[in-house]
Design an enzyme around this catalytic site. Structure first.
Site, mmCIF file in Angstrom:
data_model
loop_
_atom_site.group_PDB
_atom_site.id
_atom_site.type_symbol
_atom_site.label_atom_id
_atom_site.label_comp_id
_atom_site.label_asym_id
_atom_site.label_seq_id
_atom_site.Cartn_x
_atom_site.Cartn_y
_atom_site.Cartn_z
ATOM 1 N N GLU A 8 -6.042 -5.598 10.845
ATOM 2 C CA GLU A 8 -4.410 -4.428 10.385
ATOM 3 C C GLU A 8 -4.982 -3.652 11.762
ATOM 4 O O GLU A 8 -5.331 -2.736 12.113
ATOM 5 C CB GLU A 8 -5.531 -3.492 9.823
ATOM 6 C CG GLU A 8 -4.575 -4.088 8.419
ATOM 7 C CD GLU A 8 -3.529 -2.835 7.490
ATOM 8 O OE1 GLU A 8 -2.887 -3.104 6.925
ATOM 9 O OE2 GLU A 8 -4.326 -1.801 7.194
ATOM 10 N N GLY A 68 2.452 -1.115 4.376
ATOM 11 C CA GLY A 68 2.445 -0.126 3.933
ATOM 12 C C GLY A 68 4.051 0.525 3.965
ATOM 13 O O GLY A 68 4.225 0.604 2.542
ATOM 14 N N GLY A 69 4.353 0.815 4.923
ATOM 15 C CA GLY A 69 6.380 1.808 4.927
ATOM 16 C C GLY A 69 6.842 0.700 4.179
ATOM 17 O O GLY A 69 7.744 1.630 3.270
ATOM 18 N N GLY A 88 1.821 1.535 10.666
ATOM 19 C CA GLY A 88 2.745 3.194 10.781
ATOM 20 C C GLY A 88 3.308 3.547 12.017
ATOM 21 O O GLY A 88 4.083 4.440 12.415
ATOM 22 N N ASN A 91 0.588 -0.883 0.066
ATOM 23 C CA ASN A 91 0.173 0.226 -0.016
ATOM 24 C C ASN A 91 0.927 1.139 -0.229
ATOM 25 O O ASN A 91 1.001 1.168 0.857
ATOM 26 C CB ASN A 91 -1.190 -0.213 1.448
ATOM 27 C CG ASN A 91 -1.378 1.271 1.665
ATOM 28 O OD1 ASN A 91 -1.604 2.232 0.083
ATOM 29 N ND2 ASN A 91 -1.854 1.492 2.394
ATOM 30 N N TRP A 92 0.621 1.672 -1.200
ATOM 31 C CA TRP A 92 2.196 2.829 -1.221
ATOM 32 C C TRP A 92 1.331 4.348 -1.107
ATOM 33 O O TRP A 92 2.573 5.260 -0.815
ATOM 34 C CB TRP A 92 2.373 3.493 -2.916
ATOM 35 C CG TRP A 92 2.932 1.703 -3.213
ATOM 36 C CD1 TRP A 92 3.488 0.846 -2.565
ATOM 37 C CD2 TRP A 92 3.333 1.830 -4.746
ATOM 38 N NE1 TRP A 92 3.716 0.481 -3.462
ATOM 39 C CE2 TRP A 92 3.979 0.532 -4.806
ATOM 40 C CE3 TRP A 92 3.074 2.961 -5.622
ATOM 41 C CZ2 TRP A 92 4.428 0.267 -5.998
ATOM 42 C CZ3 TRP A 92 3.472 2.159 -7.169
ATOM 43 C CH2 TRP A 92 4.637 1.200 -6.946
ATOM 44 N N LYS A 93 -0.409 4.276 -0.245
ATOM 45 C CA LYS A 93 -0.732 5.550 0.543
ATOM 46 C C LYS A 93 -0.263 7.039 -0.539
ATOM 47 O O LYS A 93 -0.153 6.659 -1.796
ATOM 48 C CB LYS A 93 -0.091 5.221 1.979
ATOM 49 C CG LYS A 93 0.262 4.646 2.705
ATOM 50 C CD LYS A 93 0.091 4.615 4.158
ATOM 51 C CE LYS A 93 -0.260 3.482 5.046
ATOM 52 N NZ LYS A 93 -0.218 3.350 6.279
ATOM 53 N N GLU A 116 -7.030 4.511 7.801
ATOM 54 C CA GLU A 116 -6.934 5.872 7.735
ATOM 55 C C GLU A 116 -7.665 6.240 6.527
ATOM 56 O O GLU A 116 -8.427 7.632 7.256
ATOM 57 C CB GLU A 116 -5.194 5.670 6.864
ATOM 58 C CG GLU A 116 -4.273 5.560 7.734
ATOM 59 C CD GLU A 116 -2.735 5.571 6.831
ATOM 60 O OE1 GLU A 116 -3.181 5.623 5.627
ATOM 61 O OE2 GLU A 116 -2.391 4.071 7.752
ATOM 62 N N HIS A 172 -9.522 0.910 5.218
ATOM 63 C CA HIS A 172 -8.782 0.827 5.918
ATOM 64 C C HIS A 172 -9.172 1.947 7.021
ATOM 65 O O HIS A 172 -9.474 2.764 7.197
ATOM 66 C CB HIS A 172 -7.158 1.417 4.726
ATOM 67 C CG HIS A 172 -5.645 1.515 5.287
ATOM 68 N ND1 HIS A 172 -5.704 2.246 6.079
ATOM 69 C CD2 HIS A 172 -4.778 1.078 5.207
ATOM 70 C CE1 HIS A 172 -4.326 2.290 6.858
ATOM 71 N NE2 HIS A 172 -4.126 1.347 5.444
ATOM 72 N N SER A 178 3.073 -2.193 10.315
ATOM 73 C CA SER A 178 4.345 -2.424 10.909
ATOM 74 C C SER A 178 5.095 -3.619 10.654
ATOM 75 O O SER A 178 5.802 -3.535 10.559
ATOM 76 C CB SER A 178 4.834 -1.776 11.593
ATOM 77 O OG SER A 178 4.035 -0.344 12.097
#
Ligand code: PEP
Length: 251
Positions: free
Chosen positions: A165, A227-228, A171, A9-11, A95, A93, A206
């Site tokens: 999640e 993610g990151g 994150g 997930n590149w956000k 966010e 998600h 994470s």
């Protein structure tokens, strides 16, 4: 474990240039017995589609509209995502839930839109720290799952991808422990059944090359949502290699 699924997930990161570079950087994952999907921002989906065409790397979107089409400024319809070649779409998600006010009911409609467009929804569910601290984890997850199931049907939910999640792990650099992950996934599998194709269960929060091996070793983990760490080609490739039991250390 079934063929593992690893989704990046590149956000809201990247540029035309970096999207191309990142896809070049992870090209090697296409040779692994892992299903890999990436979620670039909407505006880069079409060029990412051209780039991954024929490689086996799948395209996924980060969200979609709850509406079919029409006067909904700023929204992107499921049919548009299908049109540019998306195989998966993230739905719910944390966010989107937390920062953009997406409710369980709206998420349920998005889930249905994804199915109607022929795209597999990846339903993200998870509790926040306060909910975990008062032992409400399962209550929250059950509510998130049941709202979607009541709209789309339990069978549809059971054939989708569910990403557990925990919000407190996203994150944060703090992964849920393997025991915490497995305890939740077992309950989700019990609820949704393991007959037929069964749901594919992912963990997200994470994930990195340092903790991925112990997550993939869990009996109910079918893959991970990253993610990151998905923004670094070497790190993401390492996670994909760990999914099939290879080591990342030699290279
Ligand atoms: C995510 O955004 O879905 C996620 C899991 O992020 P991170 O890996 O950075 O925690």
């Amino acid at each position: 474990m079934r063929k593992p699924l690893v989704i990046g997930n590149w956000k809201m990161h990247g540029s035309q240039r970096s999207v191309g570079q990142l896809l070049d950087g992870i090209a090697g994952v296409a040779d692994l017995a892992v299903e890999v999907a990436v979620c670039p921002p909407f505006v880069y989906l079409a060029e990412a589609a051209a780039k991954v065409s024929g490689t086996g790397i799948r395209l996924a979107a980060q969200s979609l509209s709850e509406y079919e089409c029409g006067a909904y400024t700023g929204e992107v319809a499921g049919s548009m995502l299908a049109d540019v070649g998306c195989r998966y779409v993230l739905v719910g998600h944390s966010e989107r839930r937390r920062l953009f006010g997406e409710t369980d009911h709206r998420i349920a409609r998005q889930f249905e839109r994804a199915l109607a467009a022929g795209i597999t929804p990846v339903l993200c569910v998870g509790e926040d720290a306060a909910e975990r601290n008062v032992d409400a984890t399962w209550q929250v997850l059950h509510r998130q799952l049941a709202t979607v199931a009541n709209a789309a049907g339990w069978e549809a939910l059971g054939e989708s991808v569910i990403a557990y999640e925990p919000v407190w792990a996203i994150g944060a650099g703090a992964t849920a422990s393997p025991a915490q992950v497995e305890a939740v996934l077992v309950r989700i599998r019990d609820l949704l059944g393991s007959g037929g194709a069964g749901p594919r269960l992912l963990y997200g929060g994470s994930v990195s090359k340092l903790n991925a091996a112990e997550l993939f070793a869990l009996p109910d983990v079918d893959g991970v949502l990253v993610g990151g760490a998905s923004l670094q080609a070497e790190e993401f490739t390492a996670i994909c290699r760990l999914a099939v039991g290879e080591s990342w250390k030699p290279w």
